[in-house]
Design a protein around this motif. Structure first.
Motif, mmCIF file in Angstrom:
data_model
loop_
_atom_site.group_PDB
_atom_site.id
_atom_site.type_symbol
_atom_site.label_atom_id
_atom_site.label_comp_id
_atom_site.label_asym_id
_atom_site.label_seq_id
_atom_site.Cartn_x
_atom_site.Cartn_y
_atom_site.Cartn_z
ATOM 1 N N GLY A 164 23.924 7.893 5.269
ATOM 2 C CA GLY A 164 23.034 8.998 5.607
ATOM 3 C C GLY A 164 23.551 10.302 5.018
ATOM 4 N N TRP A 165 22.838 11.383 5.329
ATOM 5 C CA TRP A 165 23.118 12.666 4.689
ATOM 6 C C TRP A 165 24.271 13.396 5.364
ATOM 7 N N ASN A 200 23.560 12.169 9.055
ATOM 8 C CA ASN A 200 24.504 11.194 9.594
ATOM 9 C C ASN A 200 25.092 11.727 10.908
ATOM 10 N N PRO A 201 24.750 11.156 12.044
ATOM 11 C CA PRO A 201 25.229 11.684 13.328
ATOM 12 C C PRO A 201 26.723 11.481 13.547
ATOM 13 N N GLN A 202 27.347 10.607 12.754
ATOM 14 C CA GLN A 202 28.770 10.328 12.919
ATOM 15 C C GLN A 202 29.663 11.140 11.983
ATOM 16 N N ARG A 203 29.044 12.015 11.173
ATOM 17 C CA ARG A 203 29.816 12.669 10.123
ATOM 18 C C ARG A 203 30.934 13.562 10.652
ATOM 19 N N PHE A 204 30.699 14.303 11.722
ATOM 20 C CA PHE A 204 31.730 15.213 12.224
ATOM 21 C C PHE A 204 32.922 14.435 12.790
ATOM 22 N N LYS A 205 32.646 13.319 13.440
ATOM 23 C CA LYS A 205 33.712 12.486 13.982
ATOM 24 C C LYS A 205 34.544 11.889 12.845
ATOM 25 N N ARG A 206 33.880 11.435 11.799
ATOM 26 C CA ARG A 206 34.595 10.828 10.675
ATOM 27 C C ARG A 206 35.427 11.870 9.926
ATOM 28 N N ILE A 207 34.872 13.076 9.733
ATOM 29 C CA ILE A 207 35.605 14.135 9.045
ATOM 30 C C ILE A 207 36.901 14.464 9.782
ATOM 31 N N ALA A 208 36.842 14.443 11.099
ATOM 32 C CA ALA A 208 38.015 14.778 11.916
ATOM 33 C C ALA A 208 39.135 13.750 11.763
ATOM 34 N N GLU A 225 18.011 0.175 2.702
ATOM 35 C CA GLU A 225 18.979 0.537 3.735
ATOM 36 C C GLU A 225 19.304 2.030 3.646
ATOM 37 N N THR A 226 19.947 2.557 4.658
ATOM 38 C CA THR A 226 20.336 3.964 4.678
ATOM 39 C C THR A 226 21.163 4.293 3.437
ATOM 40 N N PHE A 227 20.865 5.432 2.834
ATOM 41 C CA PHE A 227 21.508 5.846 1.580
ATOM 42 C C PHE A 227 22.981 6.161 1.816
ATOM 43 N N ASN A 282 17.578 8.642 4.489
ATOM 44 C CA ASN A 282 18.715 9.508 4.177
ATOM 45 C C ASN A 282 18.779 10.631 5.208
ATOM 46 N N GLU A 283 18.515 10.274 6.448
ATOM 47 C CA GLU A 283 18.537 11.251 7.529
ATOM 48 C C GLU A 283 19.976 11.689 7.793
#
Length: 365
Positions: free
Chosen positions: A277-278, A320-328, A188-190, A317-318
């Motif tokens: 993901g990364w 993570n397209p959601q990282r900026f939304k989660r950080i916010a 699964e995704t890392f 481990n590509e």
């Protein structure tokens, strides 16, 4: 004349008899002491300084086997605990604390990845370790109990280099430490952050650690004055990596290698569990620390130099397209997403002389 000769012969004969009697008496006395003196007296004369480590190593082995753990490395040493138990009572533990700055440090270190690394060679270089990658100074009491947590999957060659360089560095820093490699099961995704949470939880099951170092397996410090221990504020250790031209990429950067005390980690509810993901989890942690009123401490750029093992991006481990939304939304999610909500399943625990590897199922996105 003949009478004189006979007298001499008689004198010598009597002397021989007396001498034989004395020798027999000596042998009887020696045999008496040999049979009555406790065997522990002789054991002490044979004892080596590392005996306590050997006994502890076997203790870890038996504890692991008692829990049903499968050991996969045939190079582990086996000792007679019955005989060794006589020794353990004779070993004196140090009472004086280690100095704040270790006198064993050498400063800058040459780090190279050109030669093939072999784990058997690394074991031979670190005979003072006990099972599970554990070590503590023999001549002083370490100031901190440090657990080093490595998130891991498919990086065996990198791990060999990491163990080769880090074990001697940590020992020169006079730390009471243990190495925990947390391996994600499946394809699964890392999820780096969740694995770090698992490492924190599993390490505390074994020992009362008060400091936690979270380190990527491909980052090696280039100066042993960059001490792998905790301070009054969360500490970022990989501040000057060759990957970034030996500069901090941005002020909020908290990736690579970081240190937090048990209290600091609990205060922010650990790492987030939902970064698959990364990327992103380090910035989330920076936000958590900031929201809780803590500030990042760092060594100087020269002391904080690190070298990264070059490699291509891992599969699964590509970015993570959601990282900026989660950080916010860190402030809204940090209290419910973290060590308090952590769920996972331990698949296997492997105890090697150089590390403890824990394979876990952490689910899927």
């Amino acid at each position: 004349m003949q009478e004189s000769v006979l007298l001499n012969v008689g004198f010598f004969a009597k002397s021989c008899v007396v001498l034989v009697c004395l020798c027999g008496l000596h042998l009887i006395v020696a045999l008496f002491f040999y049979l009555t003196v406790s065997p522990t007296t002789f054991t002490n004369y044979r004892q080596m300084p590392s005996d306590s480590h050997l006994v502890t190593s076997q203790t870890h082995r038996l504890a692991a086997l008692g829990n049903g753990t499968v050991e996969t490395d045939v190079n582990k040493r086996i000792y007679n605990v019955t005989n060794a138990s006589v020794i353990i009572d004779k070993v004196e533990e140090p009472t004086e604390s280690c100095p704040e700055t270790s006198p064993l440090l050498v400063g800058p270190i040459r780090v190279e990845f050109s030669e093939t690394m072999d784990l058997d060679m690394v074991r031979k270089e670190n005979l003072q370790l006990v099972m599970g990658g554990r070590y503590k100074p023999s001549d002083c009491v370490a100031l901190q109990k440090v657990a080093l947590i490595i998130p891991f999957r498919n990086r065996d060659e990198h791990l060999k280099y990491w163990l080769h360089y880090l074990h001697p560095i940590l020992q020169r820093q006079q730390l009471d430490y243990g190495i925990y490699v947390i391996q994600q099961e499946g394809q699964e995704t890392f999820n780096r952050a969740k694995l770090l949470n698992v490492g924190y939880a599993e390490a505390l099951k074994e020992y009362d650690y008060d400091c936690f170092i979270f380190s990527d397996v491909d980052i090696i410090p280039m100066d042993d004055r960059n001490t792998y221990k905790c301070s009054s504020q969360p500490r970022h250790l990989s501040v000057s990596m060759d990957k970034f031209g030996f500069r901090l990429p941005y002020k909020q950067y908290f990736g690579g290698v970081s240190a937090m005390s048990k209290q600091q980690f609990q205060k922010i509810n650990g790492f987030p569990n939902n970064y698959w993901g990364w990327g992103g989890e380090d910035d989330d942690i920076f936000n958590r620390l900031t929201f809780k009123g803590m500030k990042i401490s760092r060594p100087s750029g020269d002391i904080g130099k690190c070298k990264m093992i070059r490699h291509s991006r891992d599969k699964k481990n590509e970015e993570n397209p959601q990282r900026f939304k989660r950080i916010a939304h860190t402030k809204q999610t940090m209290n419910k997403d973290g060590i308090k909500s952590l769920e996972y399943k331990v698949i296997n625990i492997e105890k090697d002389e150089l590390y403890t590897k824990i394979t876990v199922d952490i689910g899927k996105p």
